[in-house]
Design an enzyme around this catalytic site. Structure first.
Site, PDB file in Angstrom:
ATOM      1  N   CYS A   1      -1.896  92.690  75.330  1.00 35.76           N
ATOM      2  CA  CYS A   1      -3.006  92.627  74.375  1.00 35.76           C
ATOM      3  C   CYS A   1      -3.316  91.156  74.131  1.00 35.76           C
ATOM      4  O   CYS A   1      -2.471  90.407  73.637  1.00 35.76           O
ATOM      5  CB  CYS A   1      -2.620  93.340  73.077  1.00 35.76           C
ATOM      6  SG  CYS A   1      -3.920  93.286  71.840  1.00 35.76           S
TER       7      CYS A   1
ATOM      8  N   CYS B   1      -8.622  93.224  58.364  1.00 39.13           N
ATOM      9  CA  CYS B   1      -7.983  92.605  59.528  1.00 39.13           C
ATOM     10  C   CYS B   1      -7.309  91.288  59.163  1.00 39.13           C
ATOM     11  O   CYS B   1      -7.937  90.406  58.567  1.00 39.13           O
ATOM     12  CB  CYS B   1      -9.039  92.368  60.605  1.00 39.13           C
ATOM     13  SG  CYS B   1      -8.437  91.412  61.993  1.00 39.13           S
TER      14      CYS B   1
ATOM     15  N   CYS C   1     -13.856  91.120  59.268  1.00 35.63           N
ATOM     16  CA  CYS C   1     -13.530  92.515  58.905  1.00 35.63           C
ATOM     17  C   CYS C   1     -12.474  92.501  57.789  1.00 35.63           C
ATOM     18  O   CYS C   1     -11.445  91.836  57.918  1.00 35.63           O
ATOM     19  CB  CYS C   1     -13.020  93.274  60.124  1.00 35.63           C
ATOM     20  SG  CYS C   1     -14.195  93.246  61.494  1.00 35.63           S
TER      21      CYS C   1
ATOM     22  N   GLU D   1      -1.310  84.831  68.984  1.00 35.25           N
ATOM     23  CA  GLU D   1      -0.360  85.923  69.185  1.00 35.25           C
ATOM     24  C   GLU D   1      -0.822  86.795  70.351  1.00 35.25           C
ATOM     25  O   GLU D   1      -2.006  87.112  70.463  1.00 35.25           O
ATOM     26  CB  GLU D   1      -0.255  86.762  67.910  1.00 35.25           C
ATOM     27  CG  GLU D   1       0.227  85.943  66.730  1.00 35.25           C
ATOM     28  CD  GLU D   1       0.537  86.767  65.489  1.00 35.25           C
ATOM     29  OE1 GLU D   1       1.209  86.244  64.607  1.00 35.25           O
ATOM     30  OE2 GLU D   1       0.106  87.936  65.397  1.00 35.25           O
TER      31      GLU D   1
ATOM     32  N   CYS E   1     -11.098  84.351  63.887  1.00 32.24           N
ATOM     33  CA  CYS E   1     -12.263  85.192  64.134  1.00 32.24           C
ATOM     34  C   CYS E   1     -13.238  85.005  62.982  1.00 32.24           C
ATOM     35  O   CYS E   1     -12.825  84.841  61.839  1.00 32.24           O
ATOM     36  CB  CYS E   1     -11.837  86.658  64.225  1.00 32.24           C
ATOM     37  SG  CYS E   1     -13.197  87.755  64.692  1.00 32.24           S
TER      38      CYS E   1
HETATM   39  S1  SF4 Z   1     -11.066  93.351  63.628  1.00 29.87           S
HETATM   40 FE1  SF4 Z   1     -12.891  92.131  63.098  1.00 29.87          FE
HETATM   41  S2  SF4 Z   1     -12.108  90.258  62.135  1.00 29.87           S
HETATM   42 FE2  SF4 Z   1     -10.394  91.244  63.211  1.00 29.87          FE
HETATM   43  S3  SF4 Z   1     -10.334  90.246  65.199  1.00 29.87           S
HETATM   44 FE3  SF4 Z   1     -11.562  92.118  65.441  1.00 29.87          FE
HETATM   45  S4  SF4 Z   1     -13.678  91.472  65.083  1.00 29.87           S
HETATM   46 FE4  SF4 Z   1     -12.351  89.838  64.318  1.00 29.87          FE
END
Ligand code: SF4
Length: 347
Positions: free
Chosen positions: A111, A125, A122, A98, A118
């Site tokens: 962005c 997220c 987190c 995205e 990832c």
């Molecule tokens: S907020 Fe954390 S989990 Fe989400 S993309 Fe950023 S580093 Fe990765």
């Protein structure tokens, strides 16, 4: 290794002048052909047959050497409230990422996604939910800019590396991307218009300071309390808050670029005035900026936004302590394009 981008063919935007020179040598193209190819990159073309000043034979060779198209638009969602669009883009291996396009009065900003998924985990997220599939190449990052500039017939002037993934976890490709973004052979974007976000990889922040790439560094702190931060972000257990702030200080000392601390406010988690006092103590007398980001809704998540009074009170404490801060509501919430809402998808 799972996160390497092996078995991928190069795409048009993976080539820089040097790698085009190698192709020119292989196929005995005259050197002006390389200038033409760079010129077509600057026009953000998406198909080999758009290169009308290049012979059919050479176009066939380019088809042999690289995967076409460089990237594909699968879907575009347009916000009804703001000049924001979210693009679902498909990479050559079928992975879908995205990318968000935002028109502001100061320019056209994008962005970008740096990884397919990832691994930072987190908890708040959406990108973290499926883990990391693979890193993007620098060319795939440039291709996101190219396809949106092409689709919207617009020059992209700003970039934020805040989409899916942690750019500093894909260090080499992110650095190559930034070098090529700035290059006269590429988009020629001033790196002063680029913000790189990190969840706080302290060693890589220090390494970045020496790359001579004057981007704005945005460190996602999200709490001034170590226990709370541990609960929000697993990476917190690897680098303590003092270690991260020390890395931020180092970045400022070496580059002279003021560091931004991102602080997403979650109701009853990190929004207490005492947290603001702690944050002010940590950042006192430093040339920093704090972005307070009221949390965005993620479906299926318990993390919610505090009320406006709590948000204002938090900022008041920072301002009282002479800490520069702004409250930033992120754009594109109605199309889940805002911070923390992007997610990796499968084709
Ligand atoms: S907020 Fe954390 S989990 Fe989400 S993309 Fe950023 S580093 Fe990765």
């Amino acid at each position: 290794m799972m996160h390497k981008h092996k078995n991928l063919r190069k795409t048009f935007y993976d080539f820089d002048r040097e790698s085009f020179d190698q192709l020119a040598e292989k196929y005995k193209w005259p050197s002006f052909r390389v200038d033409q190819l760079i010129g077509w990159q600057e026009k953000h073309i998406q198909s080999v047959d758009e290169m009308t000043n290049i012979s059919i034979k050479m176009r066939e060779q380019l088809k042999e050497e690289m995967h076409w198209p460089p990237i594909k638009i699968v879907q575009v969602e347009t916000s009804e409230k703001e000049p924001v669009k979210k693009y679902l883009l498909q990479l050559q291996d079928g992975n879908i990422i995205e990318t968000v396009s935002m028109h502001y009065n100061y320019g056209h900003s994008i962005c970008l996604t740096m990884q397919v998924g990832c691994r930072m985990g987190c908890h708040f997220c959406a990108s973290a939910k499926l883990g990391l599939n693979r890193n993007l190449t620098a060319g795939e990052m440039l291709a996101q800019i190219a396809i949106i500039a092409y689709a919207e017939k617009s020059r992209i002037s700003h970039a934020v590396l805040m989409g899916i993934g942690e750019g500093l976890d894909n260090y080499d490709e992110t650095i190559t991307f930034l070098q090529r973004l700035r290059s006269d052979d590429g988009i020629s974007m001033s790196l002063r218009n680029v913000t790189l976000s990190t969840c706080g990889l302290a060693p890589e922040i220090k390494r970045l300071a020496h790359e001579n790439l004057p981007v704005t560094l945005a460190i996602s702190l999200h709490s001034s309390n170590q226990d709370t931060r541990n609960k929000l972000m697993p990476i917190a257990k690897h680098y303590t808050i003092p270690e991260i702030i020390s890395a931020g200080d180092y970045y400022f000392k070496v580059t002279g670029r003021r560091v931004t601390y991102e602080y997403t406010l979650f109701k009853d988690v990190n929004d207490h005035p005492q947290e603001a006092e702690n944050l002010a103590n940590l950042l006192k007398n430093k040339n920093v900026h704090v972005n307070l980001i009221p949390a965005n809704e993620i479906s299926g998540s318990d993390w919610t936004r505090p009320d406006q009074k709590t948000i204002d009170k938090f900022q008041e404490v920072l301002l009282k302590n002479q800490i520069n801060s702004t409250i930033r509501f992120s754009a594109g919430q109605d199309i889940t394009a805002a911070c923390g809402q992007l997610r990796r998808q499968n084709a």
